[in-house]
Motif scaffolding. Sequence first.
Motif, PDB file in Angstrom:
ATOM      1  N   GLY A 326      16.119  36.219  31.226  1.00 21.54           N
ATOM      2  CA  GLY A 326      16.250  35.585  29.917  1.00 21.54           C
ATOM      3  C   GLY A 326      14.907  35.111  29.391  1.00 21.54           C
ATOM      4  N   LYS A 327      14.967  34.227  28.408  1.00 25.09           N
ATOM      5  CA  LYS A 327      13.761  33.734  27.749  1.00 25.09           C
ATOM      6  C   LYS A 327      13.408  32.351  28.283  1.00 25.09           C
ATOM      7  N   LEU A 328      12.162  32.195  28.702  1.00 23.75           N
ATOM      8  CA  LEU A 328      11.708  30.890  29.177  1.00 23.75           C
ATOM      9  C   LEU A 328      11.278  30.055  27.983  1.00 23.75           C
ATOM     10  N   THR A 329      12.038  29.025  27.674  1.00 17.36           N
ATOM     11  CA  THR A 329      11.726  28.110  26.581  1.00 17.36           C
ATOM     12  C   THR A 329      11.214  26.791  27.151  1.00 17.36           C
ATOM     13  N   SER A 330      10.725  25.946  26.276  1.00 20.07           N
ATOM     14  CA  SER A 330      10.259  24.638  26.740  1.00 20.07           C
ATOM     15  C   SER A 330      11.407  23.821  27.326  1.00 20.07           C
ATOM     16  N   GLY A 331      12.618  23.997  26.773  1.00 20.63           N
ATOM     17  CA  GLY A 331      13.775  23.290  27.311  1.00 20.63           C
ATOM     18  C   GLY A 331      14.113  23.735  28.718  1.00 20.63           C
ATOM     19  N   LYS A 332      14.070  25.051  28.973  1.00 19.64           N
ATOM     20  CA  LYS A 332      14.326  25.557  30.323  1.00 19.64           C
ATOM     21  C   LYS A 332      13.223  25.119  31.275  1.00 19.64           C
ATOM     22  N   TRP A 333      11.995  25.137  30.782  1.00 16.61           N
ATOM     23  CA  TRP A 333      10.867  24.673  31.590  1.00 16.61           C
ATOM     24  C   TRP A 333      11.110  23.246  32.051  1.00 16.61           C
ATOM     25  N   ALA A 334      11.496  22.376  31.104  1.00 18.91           N
ATOM     26  CA  ALA A 334      11.738  20.974  31.421  1.00 18.91           C
ATOM     27  C   ALA A 334      12.866  20.818  32.438  1.00 18.91           C
ATOM     28  N   ALA A 335      13.935  21.621  32.267  1.00 22.12           N
ATOM     29  CA  ALA A 335      15.077  21.519  33.176  1.00 22.12           C
ATOM     30  C   ALA A 335      14.704  21.953  34.592  1.00 22.12           C
ATOM     31  N   ILE A 336      13.966  23.043  34.714  1.00 22.27           N
ATOM     32  CA  ILE A 336      13.588  23.551  36.033  1.00 22.27           C
ATOM     33  C   ILE A 336      12.570  22.630  36.707  1.00 22.27           C
ATOM     34  N   ALA A 337      11.624  22.137  35.915  1.00 23.20           N
ATOM     35  CA  ALA A 337      10.571  21.278  36.460  1.00 23.20           C
ATOM     36  C   ALA A 337      11.004  19.822  36.598  1.00 23.20           C
ATOM     37  N   LYS A 338      12.211  19.523  36.066  1.00 25.29           N
ATOM     38  CA  LYS A 338      12.726  18.140  36.082  1.00 25.29           C
ATOM     39  C   LYS A 338      11.744  17.189  35.399  1.00 25.29           C
ATOM     40  N   SER A 339      11.341  17.583  34.196  1.00 27.94           N
ATOM     41  CA  SER A 339      10.401  16.782  33.413  1.00 27.94           C
ATOM     42  C   SER A 339      10.954  16.595  32.005  1.00 27.94           C
ATOM     43  N   SER A 340      10.281  15.812  31.203  1.00 29.17           N
ATOM     44  CA  SER A 340      10.653  15.676  29.796  1.00 29.17           C
ATOM     45  C   SER A 340      10.208  16.916  29.030  1.00 29.17           C
ATOM     46  N   THR A 341      10.771  17.092  27.839  1.00 32.97           N
ATOM     47  CA  THR A 341      10.368  18.225  26.996  1.00 32.97           C
ATOM     48  C   THR A 341       8.916  18.098  26.569  1.00 32.97           C
ATOM     49  N   ASP A 342       8.477  16.869  26.278  1.00 34.66           N
ATOM     50  CA  ASP A 342       7.074  16.667  25.897  1.00 34.66           C
ATOM     51  C   ASP A 342       6.134  17.085  27.021  1.00 34.66           C
ATOM     52  N   THR A 343       6.488  16.713  28.262  1.00 36.35           N
ATOM     53  CA  THR A 343       5.655  17.110  29.402  1.00 36.35           C
ATOM     54  C   THR A 343       5.660  18.627  29.569  1.00 36.35           C
ATOM     55  N   ILE A 348       2.850  23.829  29.082  1.00 38.15           N
ATOM     56  CA  ILE A 348       2.815  25.175  28.494  1.00 38.15           C
ATOM     57  C   ILE A 348       1.548  25.377  27.673  1.00 38.15           C
ATOM     58  N   ASN A 349       1.233  24.404  26.833  1.00 38.65           N
ATOM     59  CA  ASN A 349       0.062  24.538  25.964  1.00 38.65           C
ATOM     60  C   ASN A 349      -1.234  24.621  26.761  1.00 38.65           C
ATOM     61  N   GLU A 350      -1.290  23.907  27.894  1.00 34.76           N
ATOM     62  CA  GLU A 350      -2.481  24.009  28.737  1.00 34.76           C
ATOM     63  C   GLU A 350      -2.670  25.430  29.257  1.00 34.76           C
ATOM     64  N   LEU A 351      -1.577  26.044  29.679  1.00 31.23           N
ATOM     65  CA  LEU A 351      -1.667  27.408  30.217  1.00 31.23           C
ATOM     66  C   LEU A 351      -1.939  28.436  29.122  1.00 31.23           C
ATOM     67  N   ILE A 352      -1.436  28.177  27.915  1.00 31.20           N
ATOM     68  CA  ILE A 352      -1.752  29.062  26.792  1.00 31.20           C
ATOM     69  C   ILE A 352      -3.235  28.989  26.471  1.00 31.20           C
ATOM     70  N   ALA A 353      -3.779  27.780  26.475  1.00 32.34           N
ATOM     71  CA  ALA A 353      -5.203  27.605  26.189  1.00 32.34           C
ATOM     72  C   ALA A 353      -6.075  28.314  27.220  1.00 32.34           C
ATOM     73  N   LEU A 354      -5.626  28.344  28.452  1.00 34.48           N
ATOM     74  CA  LEU A 354      -6.367  29.039  29.507  1.00 34.48           C
ATOM     75  C   LEU A 354      -6.267  30.559  29.387  1.00 34.48           C
ATOM     76  N   GLY A 355      -5.238  31.054  28.671  1.00 35.07           N
ATOM     77  CA  GLY A 355      -4.991  32.492  28.587  1.00 35.07           C
ATOM     78  C   GLY A 355      -4.058  33.008  29.649  1.00 35.07           C
ATOM     79  N   MET A 356      -3.451  32.100  30.436  1.00 35.39           N
ATOM     80  CA  MET A 356      -2.527  32.502  31.484  1.00 35.39           C
ATOM     81  C   MET A 356      -1.138  32.790  30.927  1.00 35.39           C
ATOM     82  N   LEU A 357      -0.767  32.050  29.893  1.00 30.72           N
ATOM     83  CA  LEU A 357       0.554  32.152  29.281  1.00 30.72           C
ATOM     84  C   LEU A 357       0.386  32.541  27.821  1.00 30.72           C
ATOM     85  N   ARG A 358       1.417  33.170  27.251  1.00 27.32           N
ATOM     86  CA  ARG A 358       1.397  33.478  25.816  1.00 27.32           C
ATOM     87  C   ARG A 358       2.794  33.364  25.254  1.00 27.32           C
ATOM     88  N   ARG A 359       2.860  33.227  23.941  1.00 29.24           N
ATOM     89  CA  ARG A 359       4.158  33.186  23.272  1.00 29.24           C
ATOM     90  C   ARG A 359       4.737  34.587  23.226  1.00 29.24           C
TER      91      ARG A 359
END
Length: 401
Positions: A326-343, A348-359
């Motif tokens: 499926g699609k990894l969204t920020s909500g799924k990220w938060a649920a799997i990582a047991k973190s808030s959506t803001d976290t 996610i944005n840190e990894l996008i800035a590094l070039g490791m992740l993309r939309r």
Amino acid sequence: MERGEYDPTYIWQRPDWPVWRYDLRRLAGPLAEVSQLQGRLLGRLSDVGMVLRSEASLVTLTDDVVKTSAIEGEQLDVASVRSSVARRLGVDVGALAPVDRHVEGVVAMVLDATLDAHATLTAERLQAWHTALFPTGYSNLTRLRVGAWRDNATGSMQVVSGPMHRHKVHYEAPPAACLDVEMTRFLEWANADTGEPALIKAALAHLWFVTLHPFDDGNGRMARAVGDLFLTRADDSPQRFYSLSAEIQRRRSAYYDVLERTQKGSLEVDEWLTWFLATLRDAIAAAQVSLDGVLAKARFWRRWASTPMNPRQVKLVNRLLDGFEGKLTSGKWAAIAKSSTDTALRDINELIALGMLRRAEGGGRSTGYELAPVEPDQVAGTESVDRRTKPMAHPTRPIDR
């Protein structure tokens, strides 16, 4: 039910049992194809180095343990299986998941069959496998005769399906009184140089053992382990890089169908051998894909080995590398990582800035994220694998009695 009382229903009742017959000329093509694929796979693995071979073997053995149980309708915890296999192989995979006695028993059987494949196959060894499979002495609520050939205390050994009041008998095994003689004959054949091509002997060993059905339960898993022992001998490599059980699980209905037809037929077993070789061919082809995944994951972590990441990011990146469905969204990220959506968004944005992740393309109502590809020229030429690597091994019935 003794042989000779009426016309034979099952192959073990035939007067020429167990003289297997097959047309080697008809099987020459499939045998050559499988042997060629084996050679290509092992040749490719010889070029990747010991660390990645160990990673690939860990993936394969984890899959084999999980899938041989799944064929019988039993779902094992993949992380527990992987931890047990890794510990026994001496492979460092970081934190280990808890492992129960049942998982340890299946792993012990599979690894003994493959890592010590050239050791003599004895009654004591098979009975030790059975004891490992059923450490409590029970299968569900049924008390078993563990580590010993079955008896007829509860009647004849039958493979059945359907409700109790109108079940269908697919197969009935030889009487318990025959087992000492039958197993002695099987083991003498198994340990002798009988002249069959190695892959044919693996297929016949699988069929012969499951036809005898010598234990109260666990015969399906043990038959596949016996088959794997002979496949390991055929490969002449203690490391396993393809899983026949995984391929059998994908075509489970066909597996039971061809076994039933063969066990109710004559001792001409071309159909079983043809099916076995075709399934083995596809298992080796699937291993090439699995190896691609292992190499891609290793390449990814070599590229990003020096990049600081928090544990949440490592966990989610590995989930993506393992084939996130499926699609990894920020909500799924938060649920799997047991973190808030803001976290999650900050990670996610840190990894996008590094070039490791993309939309991901085709956003829809919520944005999805994926790993950016790693080009070969971005990776240093080293075999070492960062220990954040967690190889993929996903679980994908009915009667094992």
